[in-house]
Each structure stands twice: as structure tokens, then as C-alpha cells.
Motif scaffolding. Structure first.
Motif, PDB file in Angstrom:
ATOM      1  N   THR A  62      42.047  28.780  -0.940  1.00 31.18           N
ATOM      2  CA  THR A  62      43.442  28.353  -1.043  1.00 31.18           C
ATOM      3  C   THR A  62      43.731  27.869  -2.454  1.00 31.18           C
ATOM      4  N   ASP A  63      45.008  27.731  -2.762  1.00 31.03           N
ATOM      5  CA  ASP A  63      45.412  27.210  -4.066  1.00 31.03           C
ATOM      6  C   ASP A  63      45.967  25.797  -3.974  1.00 31.03           C
ATOM      7  N   SER A  64      45.827  25.141  -2.806  1.00 30.27           N
ATOM      8  CA  SER A  64      46.265  23.753  -2.644  1.00 30.27           C
ATOM      9  C   SER A  64      45.398  23.100  -1.579  1.00 30.27           C
ATOM     10  N   PRO A  65      45.267  21.761  -1.601  1.00 25.63           N
ATOM     11  CA  PRO A  65      44.407  21.091  -0.606  1.00 25.63           C
ATOM     12  C   PRO A  65      44.928  21.218   0.821  1.00 25.63           C
ATOM     13  N   GLU A  66      46.244  21.302   1.014  1.00 21.17           N
ATOM     14  CA  GLU A  66      46.832  21.390   2.342  1.00 21.17           C
ATOM     15  C   GLU A  66      47.734  22.624   2.401  1.00 21.17           C
ATOM     16  N   PRO A  67      47.152  23.782   2.500  1.00 20.21           N
ATOM     17  CA  PRO A  67      47.975  25.003   2.481  1.00 20.21           C
ATOM     18  C   PRO A  67      48.632  25.251   3.840  1.00 20.21           C
ATOM     19  N   SER A  68      49.685  26.064   3.833  1.00 21.93           N
ATOM     20  CA  SER A  68      50.281  26.574   5.069  1.00 21.93           C
ATOM     21  C   SER A  68      50.205  28.090   5.023  1.00 21.93           C
ATOM     22  N   PHE A  69      49.938  28.697   6.180  1.00 20.99           N
ATOM     23  CA  PHE A  69      49.767  30.143   6.230  1.00 20.99           C
ATOM     24  C   PHE A  69      51.104  30.887   6.193  1.00 20.99           C
ATOM     25  N   ASN A  70      52.167  30.263   6.731  1.00 20.77           N
ATOM     26  CA  ASN A  70      53.481  30.903   6.805  1.00 20.77           C
ATOM     27  C   ASN A  70      54.530  29.949   6.249  1.00 20.77           C
ATOM     28  N   ASP A  78      48.000  35.056  11.209  1.00 19.39           N
ATOM     29  CA  ASP A  78      49.082  35.113  12.195  1.00 19.39           C
ATOM     30  C   ASP A  78      50.420  34.912  11.486  1.00 19.39           C
ATOM     31  N   LEU A  79      51.400  35.756  11.798  1.00 16.16           N
ATOM     32  CA  LEU A  79      52.702  35.682  11.143  1.00 16.16           C
ATOM     33  C   LEU A  79      53.647  34.699  11.797  1.00 16.16           C
ATOM     34  N   HIS A  80      53.246  34.119  12.927  1.00 19.42           N
ATOM     35  CA  HIS A  80      54.129  33.213  13.656  1.00 19.42           C
ATOM     36  C   HIS A  80      53.555  31.797  13.785  1.00 19.42           C
ATOM     37  N   GLU A  81      52.255  31.653  13.744  1.00 17.13           N
ATOM     38  CA  GLU A  81      51.632  30.352  13.911  1.00 17.13           C
ATOM     39  C   GLU A  81      50.574  30.152  12.827  1.00 17.13           C
ATOM     40  N   GLU A  82      50.139  28.910  12.653  1.00 16.45           N
ATOM     41  CA  GLU A  82      49.147  28.585  11.625  1.00 16.45           C
ATOM     42  C   GLU A  82      47.750  28.947  12.142  1.00 16.45           C
ATOM     43  N   MET A  83      47.469  30.243  12.220  1.00 19.15           N
ATOM     44  CA  MET A  83      46.210  30.704  12.784  1.00 19.15           C
ATOM     45  C   MET A  83      45.676  31.865  11.965  1.00 19.15           C
ATOM     46  N   LEU A  84      44.347  31.997  11.972  1.00 16.64           N
ATOM     47  CA  LEU A  84      43.645  33.112  11.340  1.00 16.64           C
ATOM     48  C   LEU A  84      42.863  33.845  12.417  1.00 16.64           C
ATOM     49  N   ALA A 137      37.007  39.023  19.431  1.00 17.89           N
ATOM     50  CA  ALA A 137      38.082  38.435  18.630  1.00 17.89           C
ATOM     51  C   ALA A 137      37.975  36.922  18.676  1.00 17.89           C
ATOM     52  N   THR A 138      38.188  36.277  17.538  1.00 17.35           N
ATOM     53  CA  THR A 138      38.145  34.823  17.428  1.00 17.35           C
ATOM     54  C   THR A 138      39.328  34.372  16.587  1.00 17.35           C
ATOM     55  N   SER A 139      39.944  33.254  17.002  1.00 15.68           N
ATOM     56  CA  SER A 139      41.053  32.699  16.227  1.00 15.68           C
ATOM     57  C   SER A 139      40.716  31.284  15.795  1.00 15.68           C
ATOM     58  N   PHE A 140      41.188  30.928  14.597  1.00 14.90           N
ATOM     59  CA  PHE A 140      40.956  29.604  14.026  1.00 14.90           C
ATOM     60  C   PHE A 140      42.302  28.995  13.677  1.00 14.90           C
ATOM     61  N   PHE A 141      42.433  27.708  13.993  1.00 17.75           N
ATOM     62  CA  PHE A 141      43.706  27.022  13.784  1.00 17.75           C
ATOM     63  C   PHE A 141      43.687  26.202  12.505  1.00 17.75           C
ATOM     64  N   GLY A 142      44.721  26.379  11.692  1.00 15.36           N
ATOM     65  CA  GLY A 142      44.955  25.532  10.540  1.00 15.36           C
ATOM     66  C   GLY A 142      43.967  25.754   9.408  1.00 15.36           C
ATOM     67  N   PRO A 143      44.159  25.041   8.282  1.00 14.11           N
ATOM     68  CA  PRO A 143      43.264  25.181   7.126  1.00 14.11           C
ATOM     69  C   PRO A 143      41.859  24.699   7.403  1.00 14.11           C
ATOM     70  N   ALA A 144      41.702  23.820   8.405  1.00 21.43           N
ATOM     71  CA  ALA A 144      40.363  23.338   8.752  1.00 21.43           C
ATOM     72  C   ALA A 144      39.580  24.372   9.552  1.00 21.43           C
ATOM     73  N   LEU A 145      40.214  25.466   9.932  1.00 26.59           N
ATOM     74  CA  LEU A 145      39.582  26.553  10.698  1.00 26.59           C
ATOM     75  C   LEU A 145      38.927  26.035  11.972  1.00 26.59           C
ATOM     76  N   GLU A 146      39.697  25.268  12.749  1.00 27.10           N
ATOM     77  CA  GLU A 146      39.223  24.807  14.056  1.00 27.10           C
ATOM     78  C   GLU A 146      39.331  25.955  15.045  1.00 27.10           C
ATOM     79  N   ARG A 147      38.258  26.179  15.788  1.00 22.04           N
ATOM     80  CA  ARG A 147      38.230  27.317  16.712  1.00 22.04           C
ATOM     81  C   ARG A 147      39.272  27.105  17.811  1.00 22.04           C
ATOM     82  N   TYR A 148      40.172  28.098  17.959  1.00 16.04           N
ATOM     83  CA  TYR A 148      41.267  28.006  18.935  1.00 16.04           C
ATOM     84  C   TYR A 148      40.957  28.810  20.196  1.00 16.04           C
TER      85      TYR A 148
END
Length: 1197
Positions: free
Chosen positions: A358-366, A82-88, A97-108
Motif C-alpha cells: 500500500t501507499d498509506s498506513p490505512e488504505p481503502s480498497f474502494n 472486491d469492487l463493493h466491499e473492503e475485501m481481497l 477460494a479465500t477472502s480477506f477483510f480490510g488492510p489487516a487481511l483478516e480471514r473472512y
């Protein structure tokens, strides 16, 4: 595991994909992947599985952080960060369609997009997500609600989409076209043809659209026309993936072999600067996906379907050590995506699992993600307690089951009989303007209410002074707006009524019978017209500004000087400040201060105009002060004349600046003194509710010598302490500017109360009665003035007056300031020279007041009362006297001086006051030296980067060709549209223009009118613009998109100011302009040209009360020329106008035979009526000039 709920569409997959759909859990599968997945009770328990330890992430090196199951056993078809929020976002082959929130991939969220087709591409927008399937485009909110569902033809087979801007989308697939979709209207706006077999991958840069085809080719297409500009034949078999970054394009694909298609381990790399291939890049994996990951270098990530990933530079060598392995649950990787921050990679496999690397323990998507909105928890079990003792407690808080029985709260029918509301009375303005045709009445819309809505007043409420208005927010009729009857017609907002001829038949003389020039109000942000007039009628400011000239493109001082020059030349005709306001809109500080209003805000009256004009007053003085300080520096214009100020300060500073000492006294006894200066003062009103009498001088002194208690830093105490801050005056300004700050009912009540007290004191002092309507000097105990005039003619003139016409200010020896009201009686008692006898004693006379006229329907308006001095009357009317005038945009009317200080707070609120020292003009040099010199006509560089000598369309003037008085210059200008016209249809079917279209000059051409180079242009300037152009009017102007852009234009591009100076020099030197329709040209350019310097062929070949004739028809009739074929060309039009003027002199014998020329015009109009004023097609009919022997004796000399 329970497989009964799986999508039956899985049967379409190959048996190899079903091999892992065994109830036994795969050994590679992490138990944490099975979030929200229902297991069979008899299956394998999660406690019996080994739990993988947390993975240590090394900074800068990609490694797996989390894995999760999107949909068990269903292959992932697409993934998207997602280009606007921390979602995959993940789409499956089953259309889910399924969305996951944050690096922990919590189902949104998780929802079905299509019942049968797979999801082929996902694109995130600000308000939702776009999903593309085979023949369907669906826009859904992030929670799963459908925003729109756009069905394509069943024969379509779409594979890719590309978002070109916020509202436009391109969709391509395996067919011979690409569709353009408007997301606002959800309609197909364009269909671009492409070659078979179609487009499966699309990318975009600022230069091209890149389209990948299954044939192995990549085409580069134009951003506007979508035409093919270049084409790369990358692979002989098929194209798998490609990506673009900077000047490089990298692609992977398949090559044709004898046995079929084989994955090519050579990546094709192309240099987009030279449009050719460079050395292919050999990799050690079978590339299926590739992406540029430009962090520190432009490295490539190459992914194979078996899970191998290799990083390498596109122009270097691939190193086998840079390969890492993704461990998919299924046999194949199906999708790959990179986050916008380049910190995360997402892989989807054929068993429905998603892997996050990821290349860091706490990455951000945007880089900058907005906060994600989560569903609120259910509050049914945690209802708040209800307090029955509260009468206002809403009973809707009590959950009540649905019932069909009668409730206790149901009223009996006898107590709830329907009683319809009475219809509101018809607006008095409608009844006044109504015209009856039979039994039907027609009236213009007074615009007192919203369309198709009738407001009802449910209860009467006391009117309160709120935001300068005592009118209800939803006015019903004029009878319920009593204060509008108190407003004199001359104070109401004036509007221009437009006809088919625009402004040509609008009677401005009805509103202005003086020779002073008004200002037109229809331009955006023209609320400042009244303040422009105030500055103009300050003689030192007028002369100073007109002497200023600098090289800044958008200089308010320069533009104000040009506008003042127009006001000087005008003989009662209104001017417009379009160029000044254009420069004003480009100043960043003006936008930051909220001084630039949108058209909708200006029309609806949003915001307080009084506050706005006071902020504008402070801004313009500060900006002019800064512009004038830069005059002596490097910004000085070539050949600009000098000013009458020192280089260290500007005349604006000398006129308006007041030097002060700010003293800060801490309670510890430490005192800090700082010197500063200000250009204006703001009134500070006393906190007194007893109704005590304060004269204006007392409040002014309190505001200038301000004393207040506040927290401030103390260097002695080294902390913030309560301090007493006082302000003392070192030097008084020559012009005292005061912002009244009447922003609420509190300040308005103070003015109203003080005016009432002052009225009672005045009546008592002069021995009159309040009942009396008239009383003269005989009733008073005061003597006559020196001129023998009465102080005021009636008692009504003394009402609502608190402001004095003059104030006396004295600097004391102990840095104090004495301020008192100064009257004509004091003048006679102390003598006219008394104020100048002592050092530091000055008398200030009121010169202008700016007031806010209240009207809730339109937000009110701003007008100015200005005391026009003798020098202005001498120049305009040839008389020497002073007079107060009302300036209401283009309405100008002389008024009594008491009207300038009468403020009825119900509708007339003071905003700004200007007091001027007596004999101010004698202290300054008021000579105006024209700073524009002949050097502005010499050759100058173009702003366009691509402009070359081969494109030059004109030859600049040489020094020996400089124009003289009376020389002819052919002129033509072309325009573009910035804002479209706003119009409405009246009830009788006629069209009424509410607001005309806003035009901007785009091209100006001047042609030599005499000499050996007659007809050759010496000016052909295209005007660069920073504003949005809505219509280039190419058919009529010849201006094309890109001609005004300095980056891509091949024309001679200049600034408006540069070309404006050239025209101003030609006007000042006294040349005569020849053209067709010059009145409109000069109006849009914003130039005032004396009538004796304009030779307009549209009027030379015109008979009274007849139609105007086009240049094209005149050229065909008199000159046998076919012009303006496809588009207009200003050089051609200017030359034609010159030839027509020569023809006019020939036919009229230099104006000595008007009768014979009248016969020629009659023949012209007869021919025009026969031809319907249309020029015939080539060879269909010749012009009268080309006919042999055609009445030569009649009109050919």
C-alpha cells in the motif's frame, strides 16, 4: 507441519514447487501469515521464531503492509479486489477460494469452488462473486452459498471473463468462440466467432472490446456486434498481459528466438487515437504482469515473476531507481491485482502466500465501499432470562430437544377436530357479468384479489379511517365493500377499452356529451389531468400560458400552452398530455419531490393521491412562475410575442402570489419582521375535540394569519429561543389556492363533524325538519334571490356541505384580516357593489374543487368540479352562461353546484380549492397573440455532432416559398416504442389490451406539395430523446440504434419542441396535410389538427365497412411503385401519399364523379382479395396501371 489435509492435486505441480513443502518453516515467512493454519504439535513452535517489527509506511510510496497464507503450499492462481466491499479475494490452483477483510487481511470466508480445476478469474458483483474455472462458471455469495452453477461443455478451456454491464457477461478461452451469458436467466444468449487459438485476456473501454490472443495479437472489437475493427500484432511469440487507459494500450509478452520463447523487455505501446504503435518502452525487469495505476499521472506498474516491480510512464523512459522488490515465499509470483482506489497492490506467489503493498498506513480498497456483513456470534450460552409472569412471552424462546414423545402442549383429538373454513362468497361483480355456456360460466376478472390467492377474514374488526380508505386491504367481494355502492358511477375511475383498432372504435361520446375536451388517463403520471383542467378554465392563466414561448427544450409553460391550444381546438374529442408529461418527467425538482410515479406504483395505487396532487399543485405554480419570469430574459424565443406582465414579475405571480409579513417575537422582546410571498395556503385545523362549530372562514383566516410557537434564532440573545411567529397579509391574491391537507382520520372527522353541525343549523334556520325530504322557499323565512331561484331544491343537497360558495375578505388598517362566509342573502342585503365600495374588501367565488375518490383496489382516483365561465361556453357552444361540470379524465358531465361542495368523507375527500376574485377577467388583457412565427421553418443547426451537409436529406424553405392557406404538404412520421403493450388473455381465449404500447415520435418529414420543387422535403427531422427506447421498430420505421443519439448520429437531429413548432405554424397558417394514416401520426406527435386540413389517403381509398388498405398496396396498384421493401422511409411514404392524392383527384374528377370512383374502389378490393393484399415479388406480376389497355375508359381520365 501436517500435510495430510493438503489437496492431492498438488502432485501435478513441478518438483521445483514442492521444494519448500518441508516441515521446517521458511526463514522469510512471517508467523502472522499462518492465520488459521494448523501446525503439527512436534513441529516448530511459533515462540521460537523471530517476529518481524511493524513496517513504517511512507505516504505516496508503495511498501509491504501485510502478508498472509491463503492455502499452505498451493499456488495462488488469481487475486481480485472486491469492487463493493473492503475485501481481497484469492483463488488457488486447487479450486479453493479465500477472502480477506480490510488492510489487516483478516480471514473472512474460505470455501471450495471446484474439486479439480484451478480458479482462473474472479469478478465481484453486488450480491456475490463470480468464479471461472476451466469449464465451469459459478456464482456464490460472499459467505460461500451457491447462487448458480453454470456448466460449460467439457471441451471448453475458458481463461477470462468480462462483465459488460450489470447482467451480461463475456467468457473466452482457448476455442474459436466467445460466449455471452445473461446473468438474470443464466443462459447463453450469444456466441461470437473468433479466430484460433482463442481469447485469453479481455478488457473494455467505452469504444471497444480488447481481446488478447496467445498468438501475440490484440484485437479491437465493436461493442455491439463484436466484429474486429482493428488488430495489433504485438509480439511474435505469445502475449503475457496488457492494459488500457485513456488513449493508450500497453502490452508485454514473449518473442520467438532460436531456442524458443524469450521474455521481451520492450513493452509495446499503442495510441488508440491514431491506431498505431508509438515508441516501445524498454524496462529493466522481465515483464509478466502490467497495470496502469492512474493517480496523478498515467504510470504503469510492471511486475516480473521473480518479484521485481518497476513504475514508469508509458511515454517516457524507465528509471532503474524506480524498481522495488516483493519478497515472495515461493520462487514465483503467480498473480497481481490493483484495487479500485489505486491505494493497494496484491501479489500471490507459488507457495500460497498473499502480499499486500500500500501507499498509506490505512488504505481503502474502494472509494466508496459498503459495510461488510459479518456472521452473528453464537447466542446459545447467553440466552436471556425468561419472565414467567408475562402472558405474552413466546415459548419458542425455550430451546427444546427433539423428541418423539407426547408433549404436554399436545391437544387431545377430541378438542382438535379439523374444521375446514367456509369458502368466501363469489364476487358480486363476477355474478353480474357472468355469461353461461352450458353449465360453465365465463366472467372477466374484476381484479379484486391477487392471482391464485383467496383471502380469508379471520375476525371482524371495526373499520377505521386510514389513509383515506375504509375498505379492507384484501377485499373479498362487493358485498363487503359497501362504500363502493355509495360512489356514483360517474365518479369511479374510467378506463379505455382497447380493441384491434386501438381507440378508433371506442365511444368517447358516451362519456362526454359536451364540446369540452377531456384528457386520456393511460399515459404515465396522468394523475394530474384534473389539475390541468382547473388551470385551463382559469381564463387569465389560459391566455397567459398560450402567449408564452421560450427556447428551453423542456419548458412546462410552453408545453402547457401547446396542450391548452389543443383543448381550445377540440370539439369534444379527448386530448392527451403526453408531451407535457414528457417534459414534466425531465424536471429534476419533480423527481426530488416524489411527483413522478413508476408504472407499477400508479397501477397498484401506492402512496396517497391526495397528498401527491397537493404537492403537484404547489410545484406547478412555482414552476410556471419561474418559467414566466425567464420570458423577458435571454431565453426569449426568436420572434415570440410579448406578454401582459412587467419584466420584474410574472402574471402567475400577479394572479396567485400573496405578499406577507412574517413576524418573529422572542421572549426577550426582540421582534424580527421579514417580507415573503406564497402562491398557495394550507389549511390548519384547530385542536378542538369538543365538537364546537367552526365556519370555513374562521379556519381559513386561522390558516392564512398563522400563529405558532417554535424554536428560532434570536440575534439579540445570540441563541435559539422559544419565539412566537405570526403571519400578516400585505396584499391578497387574485386567485386564492388552498390545499386542504385532509391526510388522516383526524382531519376527516373534523370535516365530517362540521358538515353535520352546519346541516343542523341550516335546517333549524330555514324552519324545516330533518326528516323532510323536500322543502322550498315557502318554508323559509329568507327572501328569494334576485333571479327568483331557490337556494337549494332539496334537503339532501345540504348534507355534507361545509364549504361556502363565496367568501368575503377585508384588509383592516392595523394589518389584520377579516374573513367571513358570503351568501346570496348577504348579496341582496348589502348590494352587489358593496364589496367594492370600501378599500381592501374583496369577494372570492369558488371556482374549482379537486377531490380524491377512495378505492382501495386501485388507490382511488382524482376528479375535479369546475365552474366553467361564460367565455368558454361562448367559444364552444355559442351561449353565455355559467355551469358546474365534473371532470373525470375523459368523462365530462354537468352537475348541480351543490354537488361540488358535498364531501362524504367515506369516499369523497377534498384535496384542493380554488377561489377567484369577482370580475377577475376584467382586470387582465385576455387577447392571445400566436407567438409562433415563420422563422421557425428556416434552416437550423443539427444537434448531431457528425451531421454534415453531405448527409442532408432536405432543403429548407426559402422566404419566397412560405406556405399559404390551402397549400398541400405531404407528411409522414416514424415512431419508436418506449414501453411495450400490456395485454391479457380472457377466459374465452380472446386478447384484451390493458395498456397500449407507449410510442414516441422519432422522425418527421414534410414534403412540398406544389411548385417547381414539388416532392422535395423541406423538413426531415430526427427527434432526439432522453428516454429509454425498448424497440426501434427498424423494419417499419427505418430508425436504427444510434440515429437518435446526438453523439454518434449522422442525421439532422432536433428536439421535439423545435419540430413541434414547425408543425404548429403549418397548422395555424392553414395548410392541408396529405398522408397515409395521419390520425395516428398526429396522435403520437400530440397535435390537434382541424379535420378540414387533413387529407388522409387511407380514407380516400376506403369503402365503408371494409378493411383499410396499406400504402404499399395502393402504390403498387395505382402508381406501379414498389415501396417499403426492407424498411420504411418517411420521405418515400410522404411523396407516395402526395401522388396518390393526385391520382384520387384524377380518378374522381376532383370529387365530381363519385360513382365512377366507386367502381374503381370495387376493382381495387377485388384485386386485393385475390392477391391476399400482398404486393407480388418483382417481375412476377405487373400492376393494373402497367397493363396495356387495361380498362382505361373506366377509371383513367
Amino acid at each position: 507441519m501436517n500435510f495430510e489435509g493438503l489437496d492431492p492435486g498438488l502432485a501435478e505441480f513441478s518438483p521445483a514447487m514442492h521444494s519448500t513443502l518441508d516441515p521446517v518453516l521458511d526463514a522469510h515467512l512471517n508467523p502472522s501469515l499462518l492465520q488459521n493454519v494448523e501446525l503439527d504439535p512436534e513441529g516448530v513452535a511459533l515462540e521460537a521464531l523471530p517476529v518481524q517489527e511493524s513496517v513504517h509506511i511512507m505516504e505516496g510510496v508503495y511498501s509491504e503492509l501485510h502478508s498472509v497464507v491463503a492455502e499452505v503450499g498451493v499456488p495462488v492462481s488469481v487475486s481480485h479486489f472486491d469492487l463493493h466491499e473492503e475485501m481481497l479475494w484469492v483463488g488457488s490452483h486447487g479450486g479453493h477460494a479465500t477472502s480477506f477483510f480490510g488492510p489487516a487481511l483478516e480471514r473472512y470466508s474460505s470455501f471450495q469452488v471446484n474439486g479439480s480445476d484451478d480458479i482462473r478469474q474472479i469478478q465481484s458483483l453486488e450480491n456475490g462473486i463470480l468464479f471461472l474455472t476451466k469449464n465451469n462458471l459459478k456464482y456464490m455469495a460472499r459467505g460461500g452459498l451457491i447462487i448458480f452453477d453454470y456448466l460449460l461443455d467439457e471441451c471448453e478451456d475458458m481463461h477470462s471473463l468480462l462483465l459488460t454491464d450489470n447482467s451480461t457477461l463475456l467468457i473466452g478461452g482457448l476455442q474459436n468462440h466467445v460466449l455471452e451469458i445473461d446473468l438474470n436467466t443464466v443462459q447463453e444468449t450469444q456466441k461470437y466467432a473468433v479466430e484460433i487459438p482463442g481469447v485469453t485476456i479481455m478488457r473494455q473501454t467505452n469504444r471497444f472490446f480488447f481481446c488478447g490472443h496467445t498468438s501475440g495479437k490484440i484485437s479491437l472489437r465493436d461493442l455491439r456486434s463484436f466484429k474486429v475493427e482493428h488488430e495489433f500484432d504485438a509480439f511474435s511469440g505469445s502475449l503475457s498481459d496488457f492494459d488500457v487507459h485513456g488513449n493508450l494500450l500497453a502490452a508485454c509478452g514473449f518473442s520467438s528466438r532460436l531456442t524458443g520463447l524469450a521474455c521481451d523487455r520492450f513493452l509495446k505501446v499503442y495510441d488508440l487515437r491514431m491506431m498505431r504503435a508509438i515508441t516501445p518502452l524498454q524496462v529493466h525487469v522481465d515483464p509478466a504482469f502490467l497495470r496502469f495505476i492512474p493517480t496523478y499521472t498515467s504510470r504503469l506498474a510492471i511486475i516480473s515473476q521473480s518479484g521485481q516491480c518497476q513504475f514508469c510512464e508509458p511515454t517516457g523512459l524507465a528509471n532503474p531507481a524506480d524498481i522495488f522488490h516483493v519478497n515472495p515465499v515461493g520462487p514465483l509470483l503467480m498473480t497481481f491485482d490493483v484495487s479500485a482506489s489505486k491505494q493497494a497492490l496484491a501479489f500471490g506467489d507459488s507457495e500460497g502466500c498473499v502480499h499486500l503493498w500500500t501507499d498509506s498506513p490505512e488504505p481503502s480498497f474502494n472509494p466508496y465501499s459498503r459495510e461488510t456483513e459479518f456472521a452473528l456470534p453464537c447466542l446459545v450460552d447467553s440466552l436471556p432470562p425468561l419472565d414467567w409472569s408475562q402472558d405474552l412471552l413466546p415459548l419458542s424462546l425455550i430451546p427444546v430437544p427433539l423428541t418423539t414423545d407426547t408433549l404436554l402442549s399436545d391437544w387431545p383429538a377430541a378438542n382438535s377436530a379439523p374444521a375446514p373454513r367456509r369458502a368466501p362468497p363469489v364476487d358480486a361483480e363476477i355474478l353480474r357479468t357472468m355469461k353461461k355456456v352450458g353449465f360453465i360460466g365465463y366472467a372477466p376478472n374484476p381484479r379484486t384479489r391477487l392471482r391464485n390467492q383467496i383471502p380469508y377474514r379471520l375476525k371482524e374488526s371495526d373499520s377505521e379511517f386510514d389513509n383515506f380508505s375504509q375498505v379492507t386491504e384484501s377485499p373479498i367481494g362487493r358485498e363487503e365493500e359497501p362504500h363502493l355502492h355509495m360512489v356514483s358511477k360517474k365518479y369511479r375511475k374510467v378506463t379505455i377499452k382497447y380493441s384491434k383498432l386501438g381507440l378508433e372504435d371506442f365511444d368517447f361520446k358516451h362519456y362526454n356529451k359536451t364540446l369540452f375536451a377531456g384528457l386520456e388517463p393511460h399515459i404515465p403520471n396522468a394523475y394530474c389531468n384534473c389539475m390541468i383542467q382547473v388551470l385551463y378554465f382559469l381564463e387569465p392563466v389560459r391566455c397567459l400560458i398560450q402567449n408564452h414561448l421560450c427556447q428551453k427544450e423542456f419548458c412546462l409553460a410552453c408545453e402547457l400552452g401547446f396542450l391548452f391550444h389543443m383543448l381550445d381546438l377540440s370539439r369534444g374529442d379527448p386530448c392527451q398530455g403526453s408531451n407535457f408529461l414528457r417534459a414534466f418527467r425531465t424536471i429534476p425538482e419533480a423527481s426530488a419531490l416524489g411527483l413522478i410515479l413508476a408504472d407499477s406504483d400508479e397501477a397498484s395505487g401506492k402512496g396517497s393521491l391526495a397528498r401527491l396532487i397537493q404537492r403537484w399543485n404547489r410545484f406547478i405554480l412555482t414552476q410556471l412562475h419561474q418559467d414566466m419570469q425567464e420570458l423577458e430574459g435571454p431565453q426569449a424565443y426568436r420572434g415570440a410575442g410579448g406578454s401582459f406582465c412587467s419584466s420584474g414579475d410574472s402574471v402567475i405571480g400577479q394572479l396567485f402570489s400573496c405578499e406577507m409579513e412574517n413576524c418573529s417575537l422572542c421572549r426577550c422582546g426582540s421582534e424580527t419582521v421579514r417580507a415573503s410571498s406564497t402562491l398557495l395556503f394550507t389549511l390548519s385545523y384547530p385542536e378542538d375535540k369538543t365538537g364546537k362549530n367552526y365556519d370555513f372562514a374562521h379556519v381559513l383566516k386561522r390558516s392564512i394569519c398563522l400563529e405558532q410557537n417554535t424554536q428560532a434564532w434570536c440575534d439579540n440573545c445570540e441563541k435559539y429561543q422559544p419565539t412566537i411567529q405570526t403571519r400578516n397579509i400585505r396584499h391578497l391574491p387574485d386567485i386564492l389556492v388552498i390545499n386542504c391537507e385532509v391526510n388522516s382520520s383526524k382531519e376527516a372527522d373534523f370535516w365530517r363533524l362540521q358538515a353535520e353541525v352546519a346541516f343542523k343549523i341550516a335546517v333549524k334556520k330555514y324552519g324545516g325538519e330533518i326528516k323532510n325530504k323536500e322543502f322550498t322557499l315557502a318554508d323559509r323565512k329568507e327572501p328569494r334571490s334576485a333571479e327568483g331561484l331557490l337556494y337549494c331544491s332539496s334537503i339532501e343537497e345540504m348534507k355534507n356541505v361545509w364549504l361556502p360558495f363565496s367568501i368575503r375578505m377585508k384588509m383592516t388598517k392595523n394589518k389584520g384580516l377579516d374573513v367571513c362566509n358570503w351568501t346570496d342573502g348577504d348579496e341582496m342585503q348589502w348590494g352587489p357593489a358593496r364589496a367594492e365600495e370600501e378599500h381592501g374588501v374583496y369577494v372570492y367565488d369558488l371556482m374549482a374543487t379537486v377531490v380524491h375518490i377512495l378505492d382501495s383496489r386501485t388507490g382511488g382516483s382524482l376528479v375535479a368540479h369546475i365552474k366553467v365561465g361564460e367565455t368558454y361556453h361562448q367559444r364552444k357552444e355559442g351561449v353565455t352562461h355559467q355551469q358546474w361540470y365534473l371532470f373525470n379524465d375523459f368523462l365530462i358531465e354537468p352537475i348541480d353546484k351543490y354537488e361540488a361542495v358535498q364531501f362524504d368523507m367515506n369516499w369523497k375527500v377534498p384535496a384542493i380549492l380554488y377561489y377567484v376574485k369577482r370580475n377577475l377577467n376584467s382586470r387582465y388583457n385576455l387577447n392571445i397573440k400566436n407567438p409562433i412565427e415563420a422563422s421557425v421553418l428556416l434552416a437550423e443547426a443539427s444537434l448531431a455532432r457528425k451531421q454534415r451537409k453531405t448527409h442532408t436529406t432536405f432543403i429548407p424553405l426559402m422566404l419566397n416559398e412560405m406556405p399559404q392557406v390551402g397549400d398541400l404538404v405531404g407528411l409522414d412520421a416514424e415512431f419508436v416504442t418506449l414501453n411495450e403493450e400490456e395485454a391479457e388473455l380472457r377466459s374465452d381465449g380472446t386478447k384484451s389490451t390493458i395498456k397500449p404500447s407507449q410510442m414516441s415520435v422519432a422522425r418527421i418529414t414534410c414534403v412540398r406539395g406544389q411548385g417547381p420543387n414539388e416532392g422535395i422535403p423541406f423538413i426531415d427531422d430526427y427527434i432526439s430523446t432522453q428516454e429509454q427506447v425498448v424497440d426501434y421498430l427498424t423494419q417499419y420505421s427505418g430508425i436504427k440504434p444510434g440515429d437518435l443519439d446526438a453523439k454518434i448520429s449522422s442525421k439532422h437531429l432536433t428536439t421535439l419542441k423545435s419540430t413541434y413548432l414547425k408543425l404548429r405554424f403549418l397548422i395555424d397558417i392553414g395548410v392541408k396535410f396529405v398522408g397515409h394514416g395521419l390520425q395516428k401520426d398526429f396522435r403520437v406527435i400530440n397535435l390537434m389538427v382541424p379535420k378540414d386540413q387533413v387529407l388522409d389517403t387511407v380514407y380516400l381509398f376506403h369503402m365503408p365497412r371494409k378493411r383499410m388498405i396499406s400504402l404499399r398496396f395502393l402504390a403498387w396498384y395505382f402508381l406501379d411503385l414498389k415501396i417499403q421493401g426492407e424498411t420504411h422511409d418517411s420521405i418515400e411514404d410522404a411523396r407516395t401519399a402526395l401522388q396518390l392524392y393526385r391520382k384520387y383527384l384524377e380518378l374522381s374528377k376532383n370529387g365530381t364523379e363519385p360513382e365512377s370512383f366507386h367502381k374503381v374502389l370495387k376493382g381495387l378490393y377485388e384485386k386485393g382479395r385475390k392477391m391476399d393484399w400482398k404486393v407480388p415479388e418483382p417481375e412476377s406480376q405487373t400492376s393494373p396501371k402497367s397493363k396495356a389497355g387495361l380498362r382505361q375508359g373506366d377509371w383513367v381520365g
